[in-house]
Scaffold this active site. Structure first.
Site, PDB file in Angstrom:
ATOM      1  N   THR A  29       0.837  -1.210   0.000  1.00  0.00           N
ATOM      2  CA  THR A  29       0.000   0.000   0.000  1.00  0.00           C
ATOM      3  C   THR A  29       0.869   1.257   0.000  1.00  0.00           C
ATOM      4  OG1 THR A  29      -1.611  -1.246   1.260  1.00  0.00           O
ATOM      5  CG2 THR A  29      -1.888   1.128   1.238  1.00  0.00           C
ATOM      6  N   GLU A  83      -6.891  -5.553  11.200  1.00  0.00           N
ATOM      7  CA  GLU A  83      -6.298  -6.734  10.569  1.00  0.00           C
ATOM      8  C   GLU A  83      -6.933  -8.012  11.131  1.00  0.00           C
ATOM      9  OE1 GLU A  83      -2.063  -6.784  10.337  1.00  0.00           O
ATOM     10  OE2 GLU A  83      -1.982  -4.602  10.251  1.00  0.00           O
ATOM     11  N   ILE A 133       0.779  12.895   9.106  1.00  0.00           N
ATOM     12  CA  ILE A 133       0.941  14.110   9.931  1.00  0.00           C
ATOM     13  C   ILE A 133       2.428  14.422  10.076  1.00  0.00           C
ATOM     14  CG2 ILE A 133       0.509  15.199  12.165  1.00  0.00           C
ATOM     15  CD1 ILE A 133      -1.749  13.211  12.628  1.00  0.00           C
ATOM     16  N   LYS A 181       7.951   1.482  12.206  1.00  0.00           N
ATOM     17  CA  LYS A 181       7.904   1.893  13.613  1.00  0.00           C
ATOM     18  C   LYS A 181       8.484   0.855  14.557  1.00  0.00           C
ATOM     19  CE  LYS A 181       4.412   1.642  11.563  1.00  0.00           C
ATOM     20  NZ  LYS A 181       3.437   2.297  10.759  1.00  0.00           N
ATOM     21  N   LYS A 222       5.374   3.870  18.311  1.00  0.00           N
ATOM     22  CA  LYS A 222       5.344   5.240  17.804  1.00  0.00           C
ATOM     23  C   LYS A 222       5.695   6.255  18.893  1.00  0.00           C
ATOM     24  CE  LYS A 222       1.943   4.144  14.191  1.00  0.00           C
ATOM     25  NZ  LYS A 222       0.521   4.029  13.887  1.00  0.00           N
ATOM     26  N   ASP A 252       1.521  -1.072  18.458  1.00  0.00           N
ATOM     27  CA  ASP A 252       1.803  -0.099  17.402  1.00  0.00           C
ATOM     28  C   ASP A 252       1.954   1.314  17.998  1.00  0.00           C
ATOM     29  OD1 ASP A 252       1.573   0.679  14.369  1.00  0.00           O
ATOM     30  OD2 ASP A 252       0.050   1.904  15.356  1.00  0.00           O
TER      31      ASP A 252
END
Ligand code: HSE
Length: 424
Positions: free
Chosen positions: A14, A183, A129, A98, A198, A194
């Protein structure tokens, strides 16, 4: 015409596709090779010449022509080895990985310094962002000691749906999986991994100290109930998965991910569905919130391409990349354990509807130095139990945990314990 900067892409999923489609529009950039897992997979990407594809990423890593490599495959392996070798071979790196940065960033940045190369990773924190480059450059004059952020779109989508529809977590998760927002194995998102990767990397940049991911406190959203959403709303809050990082006056870092009741008046309460946002407080700038798409093909490509163009622009002038873009810290942060922190709490207790039950809960709290801001008995069920919702003042985490144990030992069930945002 100026010499074209040569790019290799590792990964054409993607994000990789978005990067390819975006970079095509830049005359000074040439994508010379793209490594993919399956070279025969049909791909409907306009302008993609099959001769660009290779199944061997080392064809990119070892290609002397290539100046910059964008690693877009994610996970630790083989990404670590590919990047390490690429730097040794003289490439600059752009990555959206990440997990790699949080777990093995220190080693990679050391290699990059040794070989005088940069690793840029704007896409790894909050997708589209811009946050890393602003902190490294235009906000560099600030002392930033406070970040609160929503950096996971999947969990924010689930929590927003639970809030809007009054639905339970498991039902919304199923629907999110059907729609492709979550997912098939949602663990990385819903358990907060996740977001932890980050915030660990974001806090390192912000505090100029290395943050050990092992010391980042993490709690996901799987235990949040529709009843908590409703109670929070009644009390003037929304429940969000907040990734936060605070630097206390002794220079200790408190970095964590957990659900939080945020005031409906706060900016983060209004960040819904898959949108991400990062709020930070710094001196002299004050408070800033940046919000936008935290994932997806083109938003993430925007950040990857921005990093590639930043390096490309520097390479036109010199091989020594702008020091501001580099990793500038090597000291490890001293980190505060969650048990040593002070928080406000929302507690939902299912109690036997006996006389004096609220008094007993109040006494346990008082004995543990816990002051209550509010205590509400919501309803009495057919089984003669009552739901009691408590909001505390600021209390020590370890005192709160001890009180919870005692409240349960007294025959009550503590359904939820969620921290409440404190305006700093
Ligand atoms: N899985 C992430 C999210 C996107 O749901 O926000 C990639 O970091």
């Amino acid at each position: 015409m100026d010499k074209k900067i040569k790019i290799g892409l590792i990964g054409l999923g993607t994000v990789g596709s978005g990067v390819f489609k975006t970079l095509k529009n830049f005359d000074n950039i040439e994508i010379v090779k793209i490594a993919v897992k399956n070279i025969n997979k049909p791909r409907n990407i306009e302008g993609l010449d099959a001769s660009l594809l290779t199944a061997d990423p080392y064809e990119i890593v070892n290609n002397p022509e290539i100046d910059i490599i964008a690693e877009l495959i994610g996970r630790l392996n083989p990404a670590f080895d590919l990047i390490a070798k690429a730097i040794e071979n003289g490439k600059h790196i752009v990555t959206a990985n990440k997990e790699l940065l949080a777990k093995r960033g220190e080693e990679l940045f050391r290699i990059a310094e040794k070989y005088n190369k940069v690793i840029l990773y704007e896409a790894a924190i909050a997708g589209g962002i811009p946050i890393i480059m602003p902190i490294k450059t235009i906000l560099a004059g600030n002392k930033i000691n406070h970040i609160e952020a929503i950096v996971n779109g999947t969990t924010n989508y689930i929590l927003t749906k639970m809030d809007v529809e009054g639905a339970q977590y498991s039902d919304v998760l199923k629907e999110a999986q059907k729609l492709g927002y979550a997912e098939a194995d949602p663990t990385g998102d819903v358990e907060g991994f996740d977001a932890a990767y980050k915030i660990a990397t974001l806090a390192s940049i912000t505090f100029n100290k290395r943050i050990n991911i092992e010391n980042v406190y993490r709690e996901g959203i799987t235990k949040i109930r529709a009843e908590d959403m409703k109670a929070a709303n009644d009390l003037g809050y929304k429940i969000k998965l907040i990734a936060s990082a605070y630097l206390n006056t002794n220079g200790q870092a408190d970095v964590r991910v957990h659900p939080m009741l945020v005031s409906k008046k706060s900016t983060l309460a209004h960040i819904d569905y898959v949108t991400n946002a990062v709020s930070l407080s710094g001196y002299p700038v004050g408070s800033i919130t940046l919000s936008g798409p935290g994932a997806g093909e083109f938003p993430t490509a925007s950040s990857v391409v921005g990093d590639i163009l930043a390096i490309a622009a520097e390479l036109k002038i010199s091989d020594y990349i702008l020091p501001m873009m580099r990793c500038r810290h090597s000291e490890n942060a001293v980190m505060t354990d969650i048990s040593e922190t002070t928080n406000k709490y929302y507690i939902s207790i299912n109690a036997k509807n006996n006389k004096g039950v609220i008094g007993k809960i109040g006494t346990i709290c008082a004995d543990n130095d816990i002051s209550l801001a509010s205590i509400v008995q919501r309803c009495v069920s057919d089984d003669n139990t009552a739901d009691i919702t408590v909001i505390t003042e600021l209390v020590q985490e370890k005192n709160m945990q001890n009180a919870i144990k005692l409240i349960e030992q007294d025959g009550n069930k503590v359904n939820s314990l969620i921290r409440v945002q404190v305006q700093k």
